[in-house]
Scaffold this motif. Structure first.
Motif, mmCIF file in Angstrom:
data_model
loop_
_atom_site.group_PDB
_atom_site.id
_atom_site.type_symbol
_atom_site.label_atom_id
_atom_site.label_comp_id
_atom_site.label_asym_id
_atom_site.label_seq_id
_atom_site.Cartn_x
_atom_site.Cartn_y
_atom_site.Cartn_z
ATOM 1 N N ASN A 146 -9.466 6.115 -8.833
ATOM 2 C CA ASN A 146 -10.012 6.155 -10.194
ATOM 3 C C ASN A 146 -9.349 7.227 -11.046
ATOM 4 O OD1 ASN A 146 -11.026 8.339 -8.884
ATOM 5 N ND2 ASN A 146 -13.179 7.937 -9.324
ATOM 6 N N SER A 147 -8.057 7.373 -10.882
ATOM 7 C CA SER A 147 -7.339 8.379 -11.656
ATOM 8 C C SER A 147 -7.038 7.893 -13.067
ATOM 9 C CB SER A 147 -6.016 8.743 -10.957
ATOM 10 O OG SER A 147 -5.139 7.631 -10.953
ATOM 11 N N LYS A 176 0.824 -1.207 0.000
ATOM 12 C CA LYS A 176 0.000 0.000 0.000
ATOM 13 C C LYS A 176 0.855 1.253 0.000
ATOM 14 C CE LYS A 176 -3.954 1.976 2.477
ATOM 15 N NZ LYS A 176 -4.937 1.737 3.561
ATOM 16 N N SER A 177 1.970 1.235 0.708
ATOM 17 C CA SER A 177 2.807 2.430 0.834
ATOM 18 C C SER A 177 3.393 2.869 -0.501
ATOM 19 C CB SER A 177 3.945 2.184 1.829
ATOM 20 O OG SER A 177 4.770 1.120 1.398
ATOM 21 N N ASN A 178 3.522 1.942 -1.454
ATOM 22 C CA ASN A 178 4.085 2.281 -2.758
ATOM 23 C C ASN A 178 3.114 3.071 -3.629
ATOM 24 O OD1 ASN A 178 6.340 0.911 -2.055
ATOM 25 N ND2 ASN A 178 5.976 -0.868 -3.326
ATOM 26 N N PHE A 179 1.851 3.135 -3.226
ATOM 27 C CA PHE A 179 0.847 3.763 -4.062
ATOM 28 C C PHE A 179 0.235 5.003 -3.424
ATOM 29 C CE2 PHE A 179 1.405 -0.465 -5.553
ATOM 30 C CZ PHE A 179 1.346 -0.332 -6.924
ATOM 31 N N LYS A 180 0.834 5.461 -2.334
ATOM 32 C CA LYS A 180 0.360 6.685 -1.702
ATOM 33 C C LYS A 180 1.073 7.890 -2.295
ATOM 34 C CE LYS A 180 -1.043 5.136 2.920
ATOM 35 N NZ LYS A 180 -0.757 5.265 4.366
ATOM 36 N N LEU A 181 0.316 8.936 -2.506
ATOM 37 C CA LEU A 181 0.872 10.224 -2.868
ATOM 38 C C LEU A 181 0.526 11.206 -1.762
ATOM 39 C CD1 LEU A 181 -0.082 10.442 -6.660
ATOM 40 C CD2 LEU A 181 2.110 9.782 -5.675
ATOM 41 N N PHE A 182 1.252 12.304 -1.706
ATOM 42 C CA PHE A 182 0.986 13.318 -0.696
ATOM 43 C C PHE A 182 0.817 14.657 -1.392
ATOM 44 C CE2 PHE A 182 3.009 9.879 1.466
ATOM 45 C CZ PHE A 182 2.487 9.869 2.747
ATOM 46 N N LYS A 191 -0.207 -4.967 5.647
ATOM 47 C CA LYS A 191 -1.280 -3.965 5.662
ATOM 48 C C LYS A 191 -2.121 -4.075 4.396
ATOM 49 C CE LYS A 191 -3.662 -0.466 7.092
ATOM 50 N NZ LYS A 191 -4.701 -0.696 8.124
ATOM 51 N N SER A 192 -1.475 -4.230 3.263
ATOM 52 C CA SER A 192 -2.195 -4.361 2.001
ATOM 53 C C SER A 192 -3.118 -5.567 2.023
ATOM 54 C CB SER A 192 -1.209 -4.509 0.837
ATOM 55 O OG SER A 192 -0.266 -3.471 0.834
ATOM 56 N N ILE A 193 -2.605 -6.675 2.494
ATOM 57 C CA ILE A 193 -3.372 -7.919 2.485
ATOM 58 C C ILE A 193 -4.544 -7.859 3.458
ATOM 59 C CG2 ILE A 193 -3.262 -10.369 3.090
ATOM 60 C CD1 ILE A 193 -0.439 -10.391 1.873
ATOM 61 N N PHE A 194 -4.289 -7.412 4.679
ATOM 62 C CA PHE A 194 -5.362 -7.418 5.676
ATOM 63 C C PHE A 194 -6.428 -6.360 5.409
ATOM 64 C CE2 PHE A 194 -2.128 -9.732 8.255
ATOM 65 C CZ PHE A 194 -2.855 -10.908 8.359
ATOM 66 N N ASP A 195 -6.089 -5.306 4.687
ATOM 67 C CA ASP A 195 -7.123 -4.356 4.255
ATOM 68 C C ASP A 195 -8.140 -5.065 3.368
ATOM 69 O OD1 ASP A 195 -6.164 -2.237 5.650
ATOM 70 O OD2 ASP A 195 -5.279 -1.192 3.943
ATOM 71 N N GLY A 196 -7.632 -5.874 2.442
ATOM 72 C CA GLY A 196 -8.513 -6.620 1.543
ATOM 73 C C GLY A 196 -9.283 -7.711 2.261
ATOM 74 N N ILE A 197 -8.620 -8.390 3.209
ATOM 75 C CA ILE A 197 -9.280 -9.446 3.984
ATOM 76 C C ILE A 197 -10.421 -8.852 4.810
ATOM 77 C CG2 ILE A 197 -8.985 -11.192 5.778
ATOM 78 C CD1 ILE A 197 -7.578 -11.929 3.184
ATOM 79 N N GLU A 198 -10.148 -7.721 5.453
ATOM 80 C CA GLU A 198 -11.191 -7.059 6.253
ATOM 81 C C GLU A 198 -12.354 -6.607 5.369
ATOM 82 O OE1 GLU A 198 -11.662 -2.945 8.802
ATOM 83 O OE2 GLU A 198 -9.778 -4.048 9.001
ATOM 84 N N LYS A 199 -12.028 -6.087 4.209
ATOM 85 C CA LYS A 199 -13.058 -5.614 3.283
ATOM 86 C C LYS A 199 -13.960 -6.752 2.821
ATOM 87 C CE LYS A 199 -13.458 -2.396 -0.576
ATOM 88 N NZ LYS A 199 -12.695 -1.521 -1.491
ATOM 89 N N SER A 200 -13.442 -7.959 2.778
ATOM 90 C CA SER A 200 -14.225 -9.116 2.330
ATOM 91 C C SER A 200 -15.284 -9.527 3.342
ATOM 92 C CB SER A 200 -13.302 -10.305 2.069
ATOM 93 O OG SER A 200 -12.885 -10.898 3.297
ATOM 94 N N GLY A 201 -15.079 -9.156 4.618
ATOM 95 C CA GLY A 201 -15.996 -9.578 5.667
ATOM 96 C C GLY A 201 -15.588 -10.862 6.350
ATOM 97 N N LEU A 202 -14.476 -11.461 5.929
ATOM 98 C CA LEU A 202 -14.010 -12.691 6.580
ATOM 99 C C LEU A 202 -13.629 -12.421 8.024
ATOM 100 C CD1 LEU A 202 -13.135 -15.679 6.450
ATOM 101 C CD2 LEU A 202 -10.898 -14.894 5.633
ATOM 102 N N ILE A 203 -13.010 -11.259 8.275
ATOM 103 C CA ILE A 203 -12.694 -10.836 9.640
ATOM 104 C C ILE A 203 -13.415 -9.527 9.917
ATOM 105 C CG2 ILE A 203 -10.458 -12.004 9.625
ATOM 106 C CD1 ILE A 203 -9.126 -9.293 9.197
ATOM 107 N N TYR A 207 -3.330 -0.295 -6.548
ATOM 108 C CA TYR A 207 -3.556 -0.769 -5.184
ATOM 109 C C TYR A 207 -5.038 -0.982 -4.906
ATOM 110 C CZ TYR A 207 -4.068 -1.355 -0.286
ATOM 111 O OH TYR A 207 -4.438 -1.873 0.928
ATOM 112 N N ALA A 208 -5.872 -0.034 -5.318
ATOM 113 C CA ALA A 208 -7.309 -0.162 -5.090
ATOM 114 C C ALA A 208 -7.845 -1.416 -5.770
ATOM 115 C CB ALA A 208 -8.037 1.081 -5.599
ATOM 116 N N LEU A 209 -7.376 -1.677 -6.977
ATOM 117 C CA LEU A 209 -7.814 -2.869 -7.707
ATOM 118 C C LEU A 209 -7.319 -4.138 -7.020
ATOM 119 C CD1 LEU A 209 -7.169 -1.651 -11.364
ATOM 120 C CD2 LEU A 209 -9.362 -1.782 -10.169
#
Length: 209
Positions: A34-35, A17-23, A88-100, A42-44
């Motif tokens: 959606n740029s 996730k950190s590789n795709f953040k801009l400031f 962080k990248s992986i668990f964001d997606g896992i949480e979003k799935s509703g598994l946890i 990362y969003a995909l």
């Protein structure tokens, strides 16, 4: 029926996730969705993790404290994200799935790094603490392997003081220098990454993609 175990396998090279953040100029983190550009990856990827997780574990929700065993298989030994940032990248997606319910449920975790040029992926196993416990030990090898050596990334090898001298401008808190070309840049023409520690000009940023 209460479940106490789940496994997720997502194919493809894991990304951080950190590789795709801009400031922006005010230092606020931005994660594009959606740029239409590179940073949307990362969003995909997060959506893909959520989809695969739910497909592989239909109807399962783990709501208690968990033990996680994560095996990350990279395509390349030389070019891949920092494994510590992958979680962080992986668990964001896992949480979003509703598994946890929340990634704070992960109280113990083992992460292992592997390489598979033909089939990069990650494999995650989740164990409920009320049923499972963790045991591990480290043993000395009977024969020594060839060491895997690491060196600092190229952008960290440049000292900001020496860059400032090359441009004949003293380094100060009010001045920004691009860490790629070394030029003095205005704040509104800069892009920061790595939690604001890395500053590059927009010209150099465009050359990266």
């Amino acid at each position: 029926m209460k479940h106490n175990y789940a496994k997720v396998i997502v194919k493809g090279s894991p990304i951080s996730k950190s590789n795709f953040k801009l400031f922006n100029v005010n230092g606020r983190a931005i994660l594009p969705y959606n740029s239409g550009k590179y940073h949307d990856r990362y969003a995909l990827y997060e959506e893909e993790i959520a989809y695969e997780t739910r497909s592989q574990n239909p109807g399962i929700v783990l709501s208690e404290a968990l033990i996680a065993v994560l095996k990350v298989y990279y395509k390349s030994r030389k070019r891949h994200p920092d494994t510590n940032n992958i979680t962080k990248s992986i668990f964001d997606g896992i949480e979003k799935s509703g598994l946890i319910v929340n990634d704070a449920q992960i109280r113990r975790i083992i992460i292992e790094e592997f390489y598979d040029e033909e089939n990069p992926r990650f494999e995650l196993e989740l164990f409920c603490e009320s049923i499972y416990s963790m045991e591990y030990n480290i043993v000395r090898k009977e024969s020594v392997d060839n060491p895997i050596e690491y060196s600092p990334p190229p952008n960290r090898k440049k000292d900001i003081t020496s860059i400032a001298k090359k441009t004949e401008n003293p380094c100060s808190e009010n001045k920004l220098y691009c860490e790629m070309c070394g030029k003095l840049i205005k704040k509104e023409h800069s892009i920061s990454a790595n939690k604001g520690k890395t500053i590059i000009c927009k010209t150099c940023f465009k050359k990266l993609f």
